[in-house]
Write a protein that holds these residues in place. Structure first.
Motif, mmCIF file in Angstrom:
data_model
loop_
_atom_site.group_PDB
_atom_site.id
_atom_site.type_symbol
_atom_site.label_atom_id
_atom_site.label_comp_id
_atom_site.label_asym_id
_atom_site.label_seq_id
_atom_site.Cartn_x
_atom_site.Cartn_y
_atom_site.Cartn_z
ATOM 1 N N THR A 19 -9.818 54.002 139.543
ATOM 2 C CA THR A 19 -8.927 54.184 138.392
ATOM 3 C C THR A 19 -7.915 55.297 138.634
ATOM 4 O OG1 THR A 19 -10.506 55.670 137.299
ATOM 5 C CG2 THR A 19 -10.655 53.318 136.783
ATOM 6 N N SER A 20 -8.361 56.403 139.192
ATOM 7 C CA SER A 20 -7.442 57.528 139.440
ATOM 8 C C SER A 20 -6.386 57.152 140.469
ATOM 9 C CB SER A 20 -8.223 58.759 139.915
ATOM 10 O OG SER A 20 -9.151 59.173 138.941
ATOM 11 N N THR A 21 -6.815 56.446 141.513
ATOM 12 C CA THR A 21 -5.881 56.025 142.560
ATOM 13 C C THR A 21 -4.828 55.081 141.997
ATOM 14 O OG1 THR A 21 -7.544 56.274 144.304
ATOM 15 C CG2 THR A 21 -5.680 54.807 144.765
ATOM 16 N N GLN A 22 -5.252 54.092 141.225
ATOM 17 C CA GLN A 22 -4.297 53.115 140.692
ATOM 18 C C GLN A 22 -3.379 53.735 139.647
ATOM 19 O OE1 GLN A 22 -3.629 50.190 141.977
ATOM 20 N NE2 GLN A 22 -5.211 50.612 143.506
ATOM 21 N N ALA A 23 -3.888 54.666 138.854
ATOM 22 C CA ALA A 23 -3.025 55.366 137.895
ATOM 23 C C ALA A 23 -1.951 56.151 138.631
ATOM 24 C CB ALA A 23 -3.864 56.289 137.014
ATOM 25 N N ARG A 24 -2.344 56.800 139.716
ATOM 26 C CA ARG A 24 -1.377 57.572 140.508
ATOM 27 C C ARG A 24 -0.347 56.660 141.174
ATOM 28 N NH1 ARG A 24 -1.306 58.296 145.741
ATOM 29 N NH2 ARG A 24 -3.515 57.694 145.993
ATOM 30 N N LEU A 25 -0.812 55.567 141.775
ATOM 31 C CA LEU A 25 0.108 54.650 142.450
ATOM 32 C C LEU A 25 1.104 54.036 141.464
ATOM 33 C CD1 LEU A 25 -2.330 52.827 144.916
ATOM 34 C CD2 LEU A 25 -0.606 54.557 145.472
ATOM 35 N N SER A 41 1.367 60.927 133.247
ATOM 36 C CA SER A 41 0.012 60.606 133.696
ATOM 37 C C SER A 41 -0.968 61.582 133.069
ATOM 38 C CB SER A 41 -0.080 60.690 135.225
ATOM 39 O OG SER A 41 0.704 59.686 135.826
ATOM 40 N N THR A 42 -2.066 61.047 132.573
ATOM 41 C CA THR A 42 -3.071 61.884 131.937
ATOM 42 C C THR A 42 -4.453 61.292 132.230
ATOM 43 O OG1 THR A 42 -3.705 62.925 129.835
ATOM 44 C CG2 THR A 42 -2.927 60.651 129.737
ATOM 45 N N SER A 107 -3.175 56.569 131.209
ATOM 46 C CA SER A 107 -4.410 57.345 131.097
ATOM 47 C C SER A 107 -5.499 56.788 132.000
ATOM 48 C CB SER A 107 -4.913 57.375 129.655
ATOM 49 O OG SER A 107 -6.063 58.195 129.541
ATOM 50 N N ASP A 108 -6.091 57.663 132.767
ATOM 51 C CA ASP A 108 -7.277 57.347 133.563
ATOM 52 C C ASP A 108 -8.487 57.527 132.642
ATOM 53 O OD1 ASP A 108 -9.321 57.140 135.388
ATOM 54 O OD2 ASP A 108 -8.773 58.913 136.553
ATOM 55 N N PHE A 141 -6.301 48.017 132.171
ATOM 56 C CA PHE A 141 -6.759 47.475 133.446
ATOM 57 C C PHE A 141 -8.235 47.833 133.617
ATOM 58 C CE2 PHE A 141 -2.198 48.004 134.227
ATOM 59 C CZ PHE A 141 -1.880 46.743 134.708
ATOM 60 N N ALA A 142 -9.076 46.819 133.835
ATOM 61 C CA ALA A 142 -10.491 47.027 134.093
ATOM 62 C C ALA A 142 -10.753 46.735 135.570
ATOM 63 C CB ALA A 142 -11.336 46.120 133.206
#
Length: 214
Positions: A19-25, A41-42, A107-108, A141-142
Motif C-alpha cells: 500500500t505504501s509503495t503504490q501510494a507513493r508511485l 499523500s498521507t 491515504s495509505d 484500492f484493495a
C-alpha cells in the motif's frame, strides 16, 4: 473531479501488501503527468497527536499498567477507539479541507484497516459503528497478497515487527478484509493482486485514477 472539489483515494491491504509503495508511485506519477493537480499523500495512523500514540502502542513502546502495578499489553478495544479518533481528526484537519479546496488526497489505509485489524479483538460491527462518521473515499484500492508474502516483505524492509505483524493475526486480517467491505461498503473498490511487480500494479492503479480525475 470538478473545479472546486478534489478527490480522496485510499489504499488498503495487509502489512507488506504494498500500500505504501503504490501510494507513493501514484503521487509521483500524478506530479509528472498532472502537474497542475494539487496532490497530498498521507497515511494512518497519522503523525498527529493521537496517531503518534497509536504508533507507540503498535511498536510495543506504550503498554498498560494495572492498579496493582502489573504491566500488561495495551487494551485492544481501546486501541480501536484511538484509531477511530485519529481518523476523524485526520478527516477534520487534513482530508476534508484539502478535498474541498480541490486537492487529490491519497491515504495509505483508512476505515477498512480498522475493520480488518480490530476485528481480531472486537466485533466488526462495533468497529464499524465507532467509524460511522468517517466519510467515503472516491476510490479504494484493495491490494491482496498471501499473509506469508506480506510478512516476508515486512522482515526484508525493516528490523522487528509490530504487534499485529505475526502469522496468526495476518491470516485473520486477510479473511477479515473481505468481510470488511461487506460490513462497510465503499463507493468504488478496485481489487488488485499485490504479488506482482510494483510497476505492473501501478499501471492498473493509474487506469482507475485517470478515469476518476479525467
Amino acid at each position: 473531479m470538478n473545479d472546486r472539489r478534489g478527490a480522496f483515494v485510499v489504499f488498503e491491504g495487509l502489512d507488506g501488501a504494498g500500500t505504501s509503495t503504490q501510494a507513493r508511485l501514484l503521487a509521483e506519477r500524478l506530479s509528472r503527468e498532472r502537474p497542475n493537480l494539487k496532490v497530498r499523500s498521507t497515511a494512518e495512523p497519522t503523525s498527529g497527536p493521537i496517531g503518534s500514540l497509536i504508533r507507540q502502542i503498535l511498536q510495543g513502546r506504550t503498554v498498560g499498567m494495572t492498579a496493582r502495578g502489573e504491566v500488561i499489553p495495551f487494551d485492544r478495544k481501546s486501541l480501536a477507539l484511538l484509531f477511530a479518533a485519529d481518523r476523524l481528526d485526520h478527516v477534520a484537519c487534513e482530508i476534508d479541507p484539502l478535498v474541498q479546496a480541490g486537492w487529490l488526497v491519497i491515504s495509505d489505509r483508512y476505515v477498512w484497516s480498522s475493520l480488518a485489524y480490530q476485528s481480531i479483538d472486537a466485533p466488526m460491527d462495533w468497529v464499524d459503528i465507532v467509524n460511522r462518521y468517517a466519510p467515503q473515499p472516491d476510490l479504494v484500492f484493495a491490494l491482496e497478497v498471501p499473509a506469508s508474502l506480506g510478512l516476508a516483505r515486512v522482515d526484508a524492509s525493516r528490523p522487528g515487527r509490530e504487534i499485529f505483524e505475526h502469522e496468526e493475526s495476518q491470516n485473520h486480517v486477510s479473511i477479515a478484509y473481505r468481510e470488511a467491505f461487506k460490513c462497510h461498503p465503499a463507493g468504488r473498490v478496485v481489487v488488485l493482486s499485490g504479488d506482482r511487480p510494483p510497476a505492473e500494479i501501478a499501471e492498473d492503479v493509474w487506469i482507475a485514477v485517470r478515469e476518476l480525475i479525467d
